[in-house]
Design a protein around this motif. Sequence first.
Motif, PDB file in Angstrom:
ATOM      1  N   ARG A 207       0.832  -1.194   0.000  1.00 56.94           N
ATOM      2  CA  ARG A 207       0.000   0.000   0.000  1.00 56.94           C
ATOM      3  C   ARG A 207       0.873   1.252   0.000  1.00 56.94           C
ATOM      4  O   ARG A 207       0.593   2.208  -0.715  1.00 56.94           O
ATOM      5  CB  ARG A 207      -0.960  -0.038   1.206  1.00 56.94           C
ATOM      6  CG  ARG A 207      -1.869   1.157   1.401  1.00 56.94           C
ATOM      7  CD  ARG A 207      -2.375   1.805   0.138  1.00 56.94           C
ATOM      8  NE  ARG A 207      -3.483   1.145  -0.507  1.00 56.94           N
ATOM      9  CZ  ARG A 207      -3.879   1.419  -1.758  1.00 56.94           C
ATOM     10  NH1 ARG A 207      -3.249   2.325  -2.483  1.00 56.94           N
ATOM     11  NH2 ARG A 207      -4.876   0.774  -2.294  1.00 56.94           N
ATOM     12  N   SER A 209       3.765   1.657  -1.299  1.00 57.62           N
ATOM     13  CA  SER A 209       4.323   1.921  -2.621  1.00 57.62           C
ATOM     14  C   SER A 209       3.233   2.375  -3.588  1.00 57.62           C
ATOM     15  O   SER A 209       3.483   3.212  -4.448  1.00 57.62           O
ATOM     16  CB  SER A 209       5.045   0.673  -3.157  1.00 57.62           C
ATOM     17  OG  SER A 209       4.125  -0.358  -3.404  1.00 57.62           O
ATOM     18  N   LEU A 210       2.007   1.881  -3.424  1.00 54.40           N
ATOM     19  CA  LEU A 210       0.911   2.313  -4.300  1.00 54.40           C
ATOM     20  C   LEU A 210       0.509   3.757  -4.011  1.00 54.40           C
ATOM     21  O   LEU A 210      -0.135   4.409  -4.825  1.00 54.40           O
ATOM     22  CB  LEU A 210      -0.303   1.390  -4.156  1.00 54.40           C
ATOM     23  CG  LEU A 210      -0.115  -0.037  -4.685  1.00 54.40           C
ATOM     24  CD1 LEU A 210      -1.334  -0.883  -4.387  1.00 54.40           C
ATOM     25  CD2 LEU A 210       0.190  -0.046  -6.172  1.00 54.40           C
ATOM     26  N   LEU A 211       0.889   4.252  -2.834  1.00 52.82           N
ATOM     27  CA  LEU A 211       0.637   5.671  -2.527  1.00 52.82           C
ATOM     28  C   LEU A 211       1.757   6.559  -3.062  1.00 52.82           C
ATOM     29  O   LEU A 211       1.655   7.780  -3.019  1.00 52.82           O
ATOM     30  CB  LEU A 211       0.524   5.883  -1.008  1.00 52.82           C
ATOM     31  CG  LEU A 211      -0.670   5.267  -0.292  1.00 52.82           C
ATOM     32  CD1 LEU A 211      -0.608   5.576   1.186  1.00 52.82           C
ATOM     33  CD2 LEU A 211      -1.977   5.775  -0.881  1.00 52.82           C
ATOM     34  N   GLY A 212       2.840   5.947  -3.530  1.00 49.75           N
ATOM     35  CA  GLY A 212       3.922   6.750  -4.095  1.00 49.75           C
ATOM     36  C   GLY A 212       5.159   6.835  -3.222  1.00 49.75           C
ATOM     37  O   GLY A 212       6.091   7.563  -3.541  1.00 49.75           O
ATOM     38  N   TYR A 213       5.160   6.105  -2.089  1.00 51.25           N
ATOM     39  CA  TYR A 213       6.364   6.076  -1.256  1.00 51.25           C
ATOM     40  C   TYR A 213       7.248   4.915  -1.693  1.00 51.25           C
ATOM     41  O   TYR A 213       6.744   3.855  -2.040  1.00 51.25           O
ATOM     42  CB  TYR A 213       5.996   5.901   0.221  1.00 51.25           C
ATOM     43  CG  TYR A 213       5.156   7.022   0.769  1.00 51.25           C
ATOM     44  CD1 TYR A 213       5.683   8.300   0.923  1.00 51.25           C
ATOM     45  CD2 TYR A 213       3.829   6.814   1.130  1.00 51.25           C
ATOM     46  CE1 TYR A 213       4.918   9.326   1.415  1.00 51.25           C
ATOM     47  CE2 TYR A 213       3.047   7.840   1.628  1.00 51.25           C
ATOM     48  CZ  TYR A 213       3.601   9.097   1.767  1.00 51.25           C
ATOM     49  OH  TYR A 213       2.843  10.116   2.259  1.00 51.25           O
ATOM     50  N   ASP A 214       8.551   5.123  -1.660  1.00 50.34           N
ATOM     51  CA  ASP A 214       9.473   4.061  -2.051  1.00 50.34           C
ATOM     52  C   ASP A 214       9.880   3.276  -0.806  1.00 50.34           C
ATOM     53  O   ASP A 214      10.700   3.739  -0.015  1.00 50.34           O
ATOM     54  CB  ASP A 214      10.701   4.676  -2.729  1.00 50.34           C
ATOM     55  CG  ASP A 214      11.621   3.601  -3.297  1.00 50.34           C
ATOM     56  OD1 ASP A 214      11.389   2.414  -3.013  1.00 50.34           O
ATOM     57  OD2 ASP A 214      12.562   3.966  -4.022  1.00 50.34           O
TER      58      ASP A 214
ATOM     59  N   SER B  55      -0.602  -0.778 -12.444  1.00 47.28           N
ATOM     60  CA  SER B  55      -0.140  -0.130 -11.219  1.00 47.28           C
ATOM     61  C   SER B  55       1.318  -0.461 -10.895  1.00 47.28           C
ATOM     62  O   SER B  55       1.873   0.061  -9.941  1.00 47.28           O
ATOM     63  CB  SER B  55      -1.021  -0.536 -10.036  1.00 47.28           C
ATOM     64  OG  SER B  55      -0.871  -1.906  -9.776  1.00 47.28           O
ATOM     65  N   GLN B  57       2.552  -3.456 -10.028  1.00 42.36           N
ATOM     66  CA  GLN B  57       2.775  -4.588  -9.129  1.00 42.36           C
ATOM     67  C   GLN B  57       3.300  -5.806  -9.893  1.00 42.36           C
ATOM     68  O   GLN B  57       3.999  -6.625  -9.329  1.00 42.36           O
ATOM     69  CB  GLN B  57       1.484  -4.955  -8.395  1.00 42.36           C
ATOM     70  CG  GLN B  57       1.100  -3.932  -7.334  1.00 42.36           C
ATOM     71  CD  GLN B  57      -0.326  -4.148  -6.883  1.00 42.36           C
ATOM     72  OE1 GLN B  57      -1.270  -3.709  -7.513  1.00 42.36           O
ATOM     73  NE2 GLN B  57      -0.476  -4.856  -5.781  1.00 42.36           N
ATOM     74  N   ALA B  76       8.431   0.929 -11.259  1.00 46.30           N
ATOM     75  CA  ALA B  76       8.077   0.508  -9.903  1.00 46.30           C
ATOM     76  C   ALA B  76       6.739   1.125  -9.498  1.00 46.30           C
ATOM     77  O   ALA B  76       6.389   2.213  -9.980  1.00 46.30           O
ATOM     78  CB  ALA B  76       9.163   0.929  -8.930  1.00 46.30           C
ATOM     79  N   PRO B  77       5.983   0.443  -8.615  1.00 43.40           N
ATOM     80  CA  PRO B  77       4.673   0.960  -8.204  1.00 43.40           C
ATOM     81  C   PRO B  77       4.716   2.406  -7.708  1.00 43.40           C
ATOM     82  O   PRO B  77       3.824   3.197  -8.033  1.00 43.40           O
ATOM     83  CB  PRO B  77       4.254   0.010  -7.074  1.00 43.40           C
ATOM     84  CG  PRO B  77       4.961  -1.254  -7.363  1.00 43.40           C
ATOM     85  CD  PRO B  77       6.257  -0.875  -8.012  1.00 43.40           C
ATOM     86  N   HIS B  78       5.763   2.755  -6.932  1.00 46.74           N
ATOM     87  CA  HIS B  78       5.755   4.115  -6.385  1.00 46.74           C
ATOM     88  C   HIS B  78       6.006   5.163  -7.462  1.00 46.74           C
ATOM     89  O   HIS B  78       5.526   6.281  -7.365  1.00 46.74           O
ATOM     90  CB  HIS B  78       6.756   4.245  -5.233  1.00 46.74           C
ATOM     91  CG  HIS B  78       8.188   4.200  -5.651  1.00 46.74           C
ATOM     92  ND1 HIS B  78       8.897   3.022  -5.748  1.00 46.74           N
ATOM     93  CD2 HIS B  78       9.035   5.180  -6.010  1.00 46.74           C
ATOM     94  CE1 HIS B  78      10.126   3.289  -6.139  1.00 46.74           C
ATOM     95  NE2 HIS B  78      10.251   4.578  -6.316  1.00 46.74           N
ATOM     96  N   ALA B  81       2.636   5.530  -9.184  1.00 49.34           N
ATOM     97  CA  ALA B  81       1.741   6.278  -8.301  1.00 49.34           C
ATOM     98  C   ALA B  81       2.048   7.768  -8.374  1.00 49.34           C
ATOM     99  O   ALA B  81       1.142   8.603  -8.400  1.00 49.34           O
ATOM    100  CB  ALA B  81       1.882   5.771  -6.864  1.00 49.34           C
ATOM    101  N   ILE B  87      -4.712   3.260  -7.126  1.00 46.76           N
ATOM    102  CA  ILE B  87      -5.437   1.990  -7.260  1.00 46.76           C
ATOM    103  C   ILE B  87      -5.991   1.503  -5.934  1.00 46.76           C
ATOM    104  O   ILE B  87      -5.335   1.604  -4.898  1.00 46.76           O
ATOM    105  CB  ILE B  87      -4.526   0.894  -7.898  1.00 46.76           C
ATOM    106  CG1 ILE B  87      -5.308  -0.417  -8.069  1.00 46.76           C
ATOM    107  CG2 ILE B  87      -3.274   0.656  -7.070  1.00 46.76           C
ATOM    108  CD1 ILE B  87      -4.591  -1.450  -8.914  1.00 46.76           C
TER     109      ILE B  87
END
Lengths: 349, 243
Positions: A207, A209-214, B55, B57, B76-78, B81, B87
């Motif tokens: 989650r 990473s999906l928010l944009g944090y590495d 996304s 993943q 990469a996902p980030h 994003a 997502i």
Amino acid sequence: MAVKTAAQLTALILAVVAIAAAPMLLDLFDLIELTLFASMAVLALSLGFIWGFGGILSFGQTAFFGLGGYAYAVAAINFGDSTPAILLAIALPAAFAALLGYFTFYGRVSDVYFSVITLTVTLILFNVVNSTAGDEYRIGDAALGGFNGMPAVPTFNMPFDPAAVLEPEASWYVAAGTLVAVYVLLRLLLASSFGRIAVAVKENEVRASLLGYDPRLIKLIVFVIGGAVAGLAGALYVNWGAFVNPTIFGLALSAQIIIWVTIGGLGTLIGPVVGCILVQYIVSRIGTQQTFNANLILGAVLIGFVLLLPRGLMPTLQHIATQAGSRLAYMFSRDNAGRAIADRPAGAE
Amino acid sequence: MTDTAAPLLSTRSLTMLFGGVVAVDAVDFSLAPGELRCLIGPNGAGKSTFFKMLSGQYVPTAGEITFRSRSIAGSAPHEIARLGIGIKTQVPNVFNGLDVHENIWLAARRRNSPSTARRIARDILERIRLSHRSMVPVGHLSHGQRQWVEIGMVLAGDPELVLLDEPAAGMTDEETRLTAELIREINASRALIIVEHDIQFIRMIADKVTVFHQGGILMEDKADTVLKDQRVRDVYLGKKEYA
């Protein structure tokens, strides 16, 4: 929230007062023992931070502790001044943690393998340093000494004044003061945006990473901070004994740190400190009696905790306190509600 | 971008293999800016795999993904994003141990200062109707509410494109209705792709529908046309095979 902050501030002030008063209340032997406990508690904090808040279980926190200890010893012997030596004892383990963390986190090494790798790293360091006996292994004026270690390491002096070597009382203030300072700094860090994001990464890496944090970068920074703190603890430890040898990298100590954190309570900062001091106290008491084997008792204590208080001492106590608090609040509110009804004159409607 | 006709998102021959299994097979897909698109299809049709490639993943085995005229396949996902794709995954992917406010705040904090993030979190909590539960750990909420928290987190990141994987799964009728309302609200300013099984729900929100079947696109048309189509009915009921 405000109540909690006030309670924490009060506890902090009490701790500072206790530290200041300790040399007047205790005899020298106990004070020196407490100095060791405080130094080790800094090490416990380093693992408590990266494991409890970064989700990084390092079996080899001793790698950074040992590097800090040796970096301090070598630098103090060469410079004759402890000030740059202490800084080096923080910087070198931090740099090593950055290197190790970069390859493991960015190499997508999974959690279990990460733990095994850290364990291996500390054992490699143990063996490397263990085999540096002989006069050819020296850095400047400092002979590494192999398994015999390095005796007569200069202890802390006043900043930039090598002549003013600290007395045991002053060393106590330095160790206990460092413990409090590291605790407060980590607490502030956890309250900052970075700390909150680090906890989020621990909670759910996908989650985050999906928010944009590495997540790799966040974990790397947490790990480097942990390495720096462990290195500082290493310097404190060497200052305490004026001596360092390869057991500082050893398996026994690296396992003990995990026991401290587990018993004290994972996911808190005070837990590892309490767990560390408690375990060391028990071990030192048993050690003076010689009736029981300390490791046996320690093992039994650990099993007892894992079975009966799996969350550890401090979270369990906190839970009991909140339960009691909410029960009190509930009784109080019921009492008030009852009075409110009674206050209303009968037949007022 | 000056060319308004350019798609916001497009894929070309997008393919994903798991061992010998073709999960997604050379999909060409295109989404216009501001569009709301529903993806339907039976289990195993490749919808979620398709989403996971969008996304970041999953790294696609072959093919291209273009978002705002940038190639993003394999990023990469980030990174994806940050380019503006948010997502909600199929299984609620939230910070269960943290409270509702913290979840939304963390999502908003990526692009904003702490205080702005706090303001955004307050607004979002209002929109997902969870202001009264802001201090409750997300793990303690019902499944439907956790879905909303996750949708709220996606919105707090202010993405250009919102991907929702089964947003109404496990919700009560009332919650489903509110979710449909929320989706229309989002679509006022954002493009969406929604994977959904619930035909009732699709009727509530859908404009254009893409049907996935066996890793490929079976058809793509207005919702009414698609839902009346005999082939689509057969696919859902498992009557015949269409490659």
